[in-house]
Design an enzyme around this catalytic site. Structure first.
Site: not given
Ligand code: C5P
Length: 311
Positions: A8, A146
């Site tokens: 990401k 995350d």
């Protein structure tokens, strides 16, 4: 079973003052990018069922990474195995997993978190534990801020300490140049420096931008809107990273941002050819690894394609 785990980037990352629990309130637009680790799962030979230890034996092609409970793949899946036993008295079969790393560690690309999330999606299938993505995301959130993003993606707004995930439209620019310096940034230290520099402001995370308007902007219009509040503390810890950021910005004549707590840098493009040309130039002129990858590829498509190939 073959599973992929995407990296990401934080297109936009605003950080507020530390909360009572030490974590910082965030407001981040996170997107997957087309850089993947892969995981291969097999039932362990002569494996019986197990209700406690030994759920999973991990090997990894990167000798620098731990393969015991310090690795999120092992930690999250073992914990899931223990939980299904506690909740349902269901014993699960022991597994072997091998992890092939492409996402560098300490780069702010969520590699370890993505591996843990993909592993949990995989064992939910292999052990037929039948949990929804929402349940898995909530469980995974205990292991890192995350992880929940990777159950939603590919383009989401993450708030709270990162664990509250709201999917939004994918950004119009479809390409990103990732710069991957050989610098490992320690996330807790970057946040500590952020506190020392007294950068946390309530306003940072108070007002949400009009995300759906932002998502329609071209790369040239979106780049000036993007902020990463962790750049100042990261650059104060690593002068080398600050210098590289300045050099790359000048070199590609474009706004460059850092992802997460660093050390990876990125800029976005509307066209693939532009991203590839920038990556070639950055590689060549600044002797740093740079690559052009897709921005916000669908996580679920990738995951379900991979999962549908079966064992
Ligand atoms: O949640 P995660 O394990 O990724 O966090 C690593 C460290 O980063 C935490 O221990 C904390 O120091 C810092 N952090 C924070 N605020 C957040 C996320 C992470 O202070 N929202």
């Amino acid at each position: 079973m073959h599973v992929v785990a995407p990296a990401k980037i934080n297109l936009h990352l605003r950080v507020g003052p530390a909360r009572a629990d030490g974590f910082h309130p965030l407001m981040s637009w996170m997107c997957t990018v087309g850089l993947f680790d892969t995981l291969e799962f097999d039932y362990a030979e002569n494996s019986g069922t197990t209700d406690s230890a030994g759920h999973i034996r991990l090997s990894c092609d990167d000798p620098n990474l731990p393969t015991d409970e310090r690795n999120l793949v092992v930690c999250v899946t073992s914990s899931w195995g223990r939980r299904v036993y506690e909740m349902k008295k269901m014993r699960v079969r022991s597994l072997r997993a091998s992890l092939a790393k492409k996402i560098p560690a300490g780069a702010g690309l969520g590699g370890g978190s993505s591996d843990g999330a993909s592993a949990l999606l995989a064992v939910n299938r292999l052990w037929e534990t039948g949990a929804s993505n929402v349940e898995l995301a909530e469980f995974a959130g205990k292991f890192g801020s995350d992880l929940p993003f990777f159950f939603h993606g590919p383009s989401s707004i993450c708030t709270g300490r990162g664990e509250i995930v709201q999917p939004i439209t994918q950004p119009k620019p479809k390409w990103v140049m990732l710069v991957l310096p050989e610098i490992m940034m320690p996330t807790p230290e970057v946040y500590r420096r952020f506190d020392q520099m007294e950068l946390g402001r309530d306003e940072n995370v108070k007002e949400m931008p009009s995300w759906n308007v932002w998502a329609q902007l071209s790369a040239a219009d979106l780049l000036p809107m993007l902020v990463n509040d962790l750049e100042a503390p990261a650059f104060s810890i690593s002068k080398r990273l600050r210098e590289l950021w300045e050099t790359v910005e000048r070199g590609v004549q474009r706004i460059v941002r850092m992802s997460g707590s660093g050390s990876s840098l990125f800029t976005i493009f509307d066209e693939r050819e532009e991203a590839e040309a920038a990556a070639r130039k950055t590689n060549k002129d600044f002797s740093v690894r740079a690559l052009a990858v897709e921005l916000a590829p669908e996580v679920r498509d990738i995951a379900s394609n991979a999962l549908s190939t079966g064992l």
